[in-house]
Design a protein around this motif. Structure first.
Motif, PDB file in Angstrom:
ATOM      1  N   ALA A 176      22.097  -8.721   2.298  1.00 17.13           N
ATOM      2  CA  ALA A 176      21.269  -9.892   2.044  1.00 17.13           C
ATOM      3  C   ALA A 176      19.783  -9.578   2.109  1.00 17.13           C
ATOM      4  O   ALA A 176      19.349  -8.631   2.764  1.00 17.13           O
ATOM      5  CB  ALA A 176      21.587 -10.989   3.059  1.00 17.13           C
ATOM      6  N   THR A 177      18.997 -10.399   1.419  1.00 14.39           N
ATOM      7  CA  THR A 177      17.551 -10.459   1.596  1.00 14.39           C
ATOM      8  C   THR A 177      17.227 -11.769   2.294  1.00 14.39           C
ATOM      9  O   THR A 177      17.685 -12.837   1.857  1.00 14.39           O
ATOM     10  CB  THR A 177      16.808 -10.405   0.260  1.00 14.39           C
ATOM     11  N   THR A 178      16.469 -11.680   3.382  1.00 13.03           N
ATOM     12  CA  THR A 178      16.021 -12.876   4.092  1.00 13.03           C
ATOM     13  C   THR A 178      14.509 -12.967   3.948  1.00 13.03           C
ATOM     14  O   THR A 178      13.790 -12.011   4.245  1.00 13.03           O
ATOM     15  CB  THR A 178      16.411 -12.810   5.586  1.00 13.03           C
ATOM     16  N   SER A 201      18.333 -10.341  -5.252  1.00 12.25           N
ATOM     17  CA  SER A 201      18.415 -11.068  -3.982  1.00 12.25           C
ATOM     18  C   SER A 201      17.025 -11.453  -3.497  1.00 12.25           C
ATOM     19  O   SER A 201      16.815 -12.536  -2.946  1.00 12.25           O
ATOM     20  CB  SER A 201      19.125 -10.221  -2.921  1.00 12.25           C
ATOM     21  N   GLY A 202      16.039 -10.570  -3.732  1.00  6.74           N
ATOM     22  CA  GLY A 202      14.682 -10.834  -3.265  1.00  6.74           C
ATOM     23  C   GLY A 202      14.065 -12.053  -3.908  1.00  6.74           C
ATOM     24  O   GLY A 202      13.530 -12.929  -3.208  1.00  6.74           O
ATOM     25  N   PHE A 203      14.127 -12.150  -5.219  1.00  8.76           N
ATOM     26  CA  PHE A 203      13.492 -13.291  -5.884  1.00  8.76           C
ATOM     27  C   PHE A 203      14.330 -14.560  -5.783  1.00  8.76           C
ATOM     28  O   PHE A 203      13.779 -15.665  -5.820  1.00  8.76           O
ATOM     29  CB  PHE A 203      13.165 -12.957  -7.333  1.00  8.76           C
ATOM     30  N   ALA A 204      15.639 -14.440  -5.626  1.00 10.24           N
ATOM     31  CA  ALA A 204      16.444 -15.639  -5.376  1.00 10.24           C
ATOM     32  C   ALA A 204      16.103 -16.235  -4.017  1.00 10.24           C
ATOM     33  O   ALA A 204      15.969 -17.452  -3.865  1.00 10.24           O
ATOM     34  CB  ALA A 204      17.932 -15.303  -5.449  1.00 10.24           C
ATOM     35  N   SER A 207       9.612 -10.589   4.043  1.00 12.81           N
ATOM     36  CA  SER A 207      10.942 -10.389   3.472  1.00 12.81           C
ATOM     37  C   SER A 207      11.586  -9.133   4.034  1.00 12.81           C
ATOM     38  O   SER A 207      10.908  -8.144   4.328  1.00 12.81           O
ATOM     39  CB  SER A 207      10.835 -10.284   1.947  1.00 12.81           C
ATOM     40  N   CYS A 208      12.901  -9.175   4.172  1.00 11.57           N
ATOM     41  CA  CYS A 208      13.646  -8.031   4.693  1.00 11.57           C
ATOM     42  C   CYS A 208      14.913  -7.833   3.871  1.00 11.57           C
ATOM     43  O   CYS A 208      15.694  -8.771   3.705  1.00 11.57           O
ATOM     44  CB  CYS A 208      13.988  -8.242   6.163  1.00 11.57           C
ATOM     45  N   LEU A 222       7.143  -6.483   3.346  1.00 12.64           N
ATOM     46  CA  LEU A 222       8.521  -6.148   2.997  1.00 12.64           C
ATOM     47  C   LEU A 222       9.052  -5.119   3.974  1.00 12.64           C
ATOM     48  O   LEU A 222       8.449  -4.049   4.151  1.00 12.64           O
ATOM     49  CB  LEU A 222       8.581  -5.603   1.566  1.00 12.64           C
ATOM     50  N   ASN A 223      10.156  -5.439   4.603  1.00 12.25           N
ATOM     51  CA  ASN A 223      10.790  -4.530   5.567  1.00 12.25           C
ATOM     52  C   ASN A 223       9.800  -4.028   6.617  1.00 12.25           C
ATOM     53  O   ASN A 223       9.798  -2.855   6.993  1.00 12.25           O
ATOM     54  CB  ASN A 223      11.444  -3.345   4.850  1.00 12.25           C
TER      55      ASN A 223
END
Length: 336
Positions: free
Chosen positions: A41-43, A121-124, A106-107, A66-67
């Motif tokens: 997942a991306t959160t 997943s990132g842009f969603a 974002s992670c 990011l991360n």
């Protein structure tokens, strides 16, 4: 403090997306179909700056991490450009958030920019969190359309389990919807987690501008998509697998035909693909696919996933091997 946190998962296409009819609006040359994964997942957290109770010092620009690493340059510019779209929607809705800058944190749980759909997943996740933080009320189709503007395949990660992206002809008609399909598993063989040298966006541009085979791509993809949708409706796993493997080979052949050629698949990628053929010949029905990167995904029935995993561990002990089930679409984790 106005903020929202959302989570989304990558999706792996059974019918691939490659190439845009309209690059600004992210309208694809042809439709596609995918499975949303249940992991990697991306959160993403979006906090509006300059709003009540915000402690932000810099209100003139968006901030992106990011991360755990602050992002600058093109990575930050992509996020800010996407947030501009959200701010435009907020202005059209008459919301007082329309001028607010944002801090985006974002992670990614999976590899980033390595062919495992981290941009999807990132842009969603970003679309879901940003829309809520800015006060927008979007239905699933509208959220899918918004996510598409950041990364085309992100429109599919908005959708639960299996999604079909209707290519459409403009912003209003290009979005993803849910489709029924038989239960299956995807086993990802992570050959490399490092960032690929040619991004998908650049790879599409080069392919469309230099390959002599582009003219055949859209019509054959639409034909495969029609067959795939029929196979999903009939719960015909064999046809689904055969079409998935065929279309992946066609996409990579198209990419290889660019000038200069782009080779996303590595030698170990081909070893996995050959091993999948061997498994099938030995009686374990499974099929290989790969997005724009070296990592290979193997589709199987649920009961065959353990056999696939065991063979991949035997073949490439150093590779990461992980099995995914159909997963949820983008969703809010925390909202104001």
């Amino acid at each position: 403090m106005s903020h929202a946190i959302a989570q989304a998962h990558p999706n792996i296409a059974l019918v691939k997306y490659w190439g845009k009819a309209d690059e600004q609006l992210m309208i694809p040359l042809a439709g596609s179909l995918s499975m949303t994964l249940d992991d990697f997942a991306t959160t993403t957290r979006v906090e509006l700056l300059g709003c009540a109770n915000s402690s932000a010092d810099n209100l003139d620009t968006d901030l992106f991490e990011l991360n755990g690493a602050p992002q600058t340059g093109s990575n930050a510019q992509k996020i800010s450009a996407f947030l501009d779209l959200v701010r435009t929607l907020a202005a059209e809705a008459g919301l007082d958030t329309a001028t607010a800058r944002a801090r985006v944190t974002s992670c990614n749980e999976g590899p980033t920019a390595a062919g495992m759909a981290s941009s999807a997943s990132g842009f969603a996740a970003l679309a879901t969190a940003a829309a809520t933080a800015y006060g927008l009320s979007l239905d699933t189709a509208q959220l899918s359309r918004l996510a598409r503007r950041g990364s085309g395949s992100a429109c599919r990660s908005v959708i639960d389990r299996f999604a079909v992206w209707h290519a459409g002809t403009d912003d209003a008609t290009s979005y993803a919807t849910a489709i029924q399909a038989p239960d299956m598993r995807m086993t990802a063989v992570t050959i490399s987690g490092t960032q690929k040298k040619v991004s998908s966006r650049e790879g599409m541009r080069r392919t469309l501008s230099t390959s002599p085979f582009v003219a055949g791509w859209a019509p054959t993809t639409e034909a495969v998509l029609k067959q795939m949708m029929a196979a999903c409706a009939a719960e015909d796993f064999t046809t689904i697998g055969e079409l998935t493997e065929l279309h992946a080979h066609r996409m990579h052949a198209l990419i290889n035909s660019a000038n200069p050629p782009i080779r996303y698949l590595a030698p170990d990628s081909w070893r996995v693909i050959e091993a999948v053929t061997g498994l099938r010949e030995a009686g374990t029905e499974c099929y290989a696919t790969a997005d724009a990167g070296p990592n290979v995904v193997i589709i199987s029935r649920p009961e065959d996933a353990e056999t696939v995993v065991a063979r991949m561990h035997e073949l490439l002990p150093q590779a990461g091997v992980k099995t995914f089930a159909p997963g949820p679409g983008a969703r809010l984790v925390e909202a104001p």
